[in-house]
Design an enzyme around this catalytic site. Structure first.
Site, PDB file in Angstrom:
ATOM      1  N   CYS A 137       0.776  -1.252  -0.101  1.00  0.00           N
ATOM      2  CA  CYS A 137       0.083   0.102  -0.070  1.00  0.00           C
ATOM      3  C   CYS A 137       0.949   1.283   0.090  1.00  0.00           C
ATOM      4  CB  CYS A 137      -0.996  -0.041   1.186  1.00  0.00           C
ATOM      5  SG  CYS A 137      -2.011  -1.590   1.179  1.00  0.00           S
TER       6      CYS A 137
ATOM      7  N   CYS B 237     -13.224   0.410   7.896  1.00  0.00           N
ATOM      8  CA  CYS B 237     -12.446  -0.046   6.921  1.00  0.00           C
ATOM      9  C   CYS B 237     -12.495   0.533   5.635  1.00  0.00           C
ATOM     10  CB  CYS B 237     -12.890  -1.763   6.563  1.00  0.00           C
ATOM     11  SG  CYS B 237     -13.086  -3.027   7.892  1.00  0.00           S
TER      12      CYS B 237
ATOM     13  N   HIS C 183      -9.271   3.940  -1.483  1.00  0.00           N
ATOM     14  CA  HIS C 183      -7.773   3.350  -1.032  1.00  0.00           C
ATOM     15  C   HIS C 183      -7.443   2.373  -2.663  1.00  0.00           C
ATOM     16  CE1 HIS C 183      -4.376   1.690   0.298  1.00  0.00           C
ATOM     17  NE2 HIS C 183      -4.731   0.836   1.105  1.00  0.00           N
TER      18      HIS C 183
END
Lengths: 378, 378
Positions: free
Chosen positions: A82, A204, A326
């Protein structure tokens, strides 16, 4: 001194575009935002995490070459989970010892499941033997971290709900955010289904498609250019079983220490902050690891309103990973995009006051990699 | 000037070691070969191609951090298909503007099929839409190239058999080669099963496990150090459908032109050469693209014995990808390992005479990426 001389991104979300289309759109926007043409770009650094497992596409540097016919420049792909795009930026900065202008591109097409399922693919950022094969997918890993943190510091889930709420509220001011369109109340957050105790759905970050690109140059091209004051990254052991402490990420602390030192700055000097809130608990830990408060005290920053737009240190004005989205390979560059927009004073209704220096924290896996970028008005 | 101050590798082949064990062994050997300790290494650049699709392991920079407890330095993973490790080297060279000594590691565990089959995984280096989904796996793509080449220049399969034979013969002098143990005759090669006409089994490089590592430094540490005279890479369109000519790789030609120019050298100055013979046809094309003969004339170099140990330009003294092996993420560094051993005069029974300058050519996919490295005695 090195400068960010162009920025571009796409909308984040579950999008119709292909991997290639997303990449092209972000690069096009970055070039159009700059004073340069694509022919001024000497090299490209591409960040992509799951092109292989999700899209069946590796060798992504050559894919980018296909999008730019006749332009045979050095292009490389970087992957560090990430944190891929912040670390691609650092490789680009190294290369400016030899080049004038280089582009950094981050792209991810996560809603495609050509090869594997998303959860299985993302799990590859964790140690296969020690974590993955024991079922420690990422929500489960961060749930263990949240449990430890809540026990150690005596907080409850309310604070995490506030973190989620603030990020979603911020995203309502960012038309490019994954959840720009979505009104989220504390009630919605509280009642959302449990994913891994104590984390529920709204703790999340989502599965997003998207791309972001920036151009970095050796020379300043316009008054809108932003200085790179520091870019640092460090690595730590990959498995959660190899950590001494689950309530703090050593990699963030070390990278931040180096970055503050390189820039000659301290936390009080930072006007705007982007942190890696892949899960809400991660935002609390980041505020502490970056030195904005002592260990265990980040809840107070949330309760006191310090992280809001008009607070002491506005955090994730774009909505953060939680609500901006994301798209893993693009996430670090999206944080930098937001800092640049704010430092330029071009953030419109989400513009904060007195934005002179900004910081972004981008991590990979369960803190196995951490990258810190500090930017300043030029 | 920058220097290679340490080299290490593992045996190549179908090996019992894990990905981590291979990586550790190569890094250990490189440090032991140098005058440095692991604590002198400022950053690591890791090349790995198929860790995701084959081993279920991404975020490989953090895996390496786990192997080096307490050493929290910057580590990054680079992936550009079969050219990954040469291009990781280039990123490492860029970083020496800020560091003293950095390590480049290439590793691949290809006999593991945790997630996908090997052919399906390798195919990810080609364009998914234009090539992969039409069944154009790599042996098929290189078969089309061989067909075009043979038709254009009027050669037959005999020359390809000679290329395979020479590489296998060379590998009999290299104990670390995949096929060190294997006597291969022209008869064996000729009678081997067809994979994709005109290519048979012995035209194809094998599926190998292995790792290689080198240390590059800003300052010379000993008389065994080798100078990096040039490292250049360029990219081209990924799909075979986007190429003007199948009998030559534009990326190799452009990268070689830049490398010769940077080093101030021409083909005649090169004493030893490593080329990317993923398929035998690729070796013929490389000799032409690198300027060692005119287009269509590389067969003569093979027939005349020019590429043999005592020939005009000894090629692939380690056995090449064909017989040394092709653990993809490690291949480019294995080429550089061989050049360094030869330039140091430490190649034992395969040592060539007057080795002062060596060149390695490493390509990714069907020539979508090409990296050229030129090294010289210091």
């Amino acid at each position: 001194m090195l400068y960010i001389t162009g920025i571009g991104r796409t909308k984040f979300g579950a999008l119709p575009q292909t991997l290639q289309e997303l990449a092209y759109e972000a690069m096009y926007n970055a070039v159009m935002d700059s004073k340069l043409s694509i022919n001024d770009i000497d090299a490209i650094f591409v960040s992509n995490f799951l092109g292989g497992p999700l899209n069946g596409q590796l060798h992504f540097n050559s894919i980018i070459a296909s999008l730019l016919p006749g332009i045979n420049i050095p292009i490389v792909r970087i992957e560090t989970a990430c944190a891929s795009s912040s670390i691609a930026l650092k490789q680009a900065l190294y290369s400016l010892s030899q080049f004038e202008n280089v582009m950094v591109l981050g792209v991810e097409k996560m809603t495609s499941k050509t090869i594997l399922g998303t959860t299985e693919a993302i799990a590859m950022a964790a140690d296969r033997c020690l974590d993955q094969q024991n079922g420690l997918i990422f929500p489960a890993a961060y749930a263990l971290i949240a449990q430890q943190y809540m026990l150690k510091y005596g907080i409850n889930h309310d604070i995490l709900e506030q973190v989620s709420f603030i990020n979603h509220k911020n995203s309502r001011l960012n038309p490019l955010a994954h959840f720009f369109y979505k009104d989220v109340t504390i009630e919605t957050i509280r009642k959302s289904p449990i994913i891994a105790t104590p984390l529920n759905l709204f703790d999340c970050s989502p599965i997003s498609d998207g791309a972001a690109a920036i151009i970095v140059s050796k020379e300043k091209k316009s008054d809108r250019d932003i200085e790179v004051l520091s870019s640092q990254y460090v690595t730590d052991a990959i498995s959660i079983t190899q950590r001494e402490d689950l309530t703090s990420f050593k990699a963030t602390r070390l990278a931040a220490k180096k970055a503050y030192s390189e820039a000659g700055l301290k936390p009080d000097d930072i006007d705007i902050l982007e942190v890696h809130d892949c899960f809400t608990i991660s935002e609390l830990i980041a505020l502490e690891d970056l030195g904005f408060c002592k260990p265990g005290e980040s809840s107070e920053l949330v309760i006191n309103g310090d992280i809001l737009k008009d607070g002491r240190i506005p955090v994730n004005m774009d909505g953060g990973l939680k609500a901006n989205g994301h798209p893993i390979g693009a996430t670090g560059l999206a944080q930098i995009y937001e800092i640049v927009v704010q430092l330029r004073g071009e953030a419109g209704i989400r513009q904060i006051k007195n934005a002179n220096i900004g910081m972004a924290q981008n991590i990979g896996g369960i803190g196995g990699t951490a990258a810190i970028t500090i930017l300043g008005r030029s």
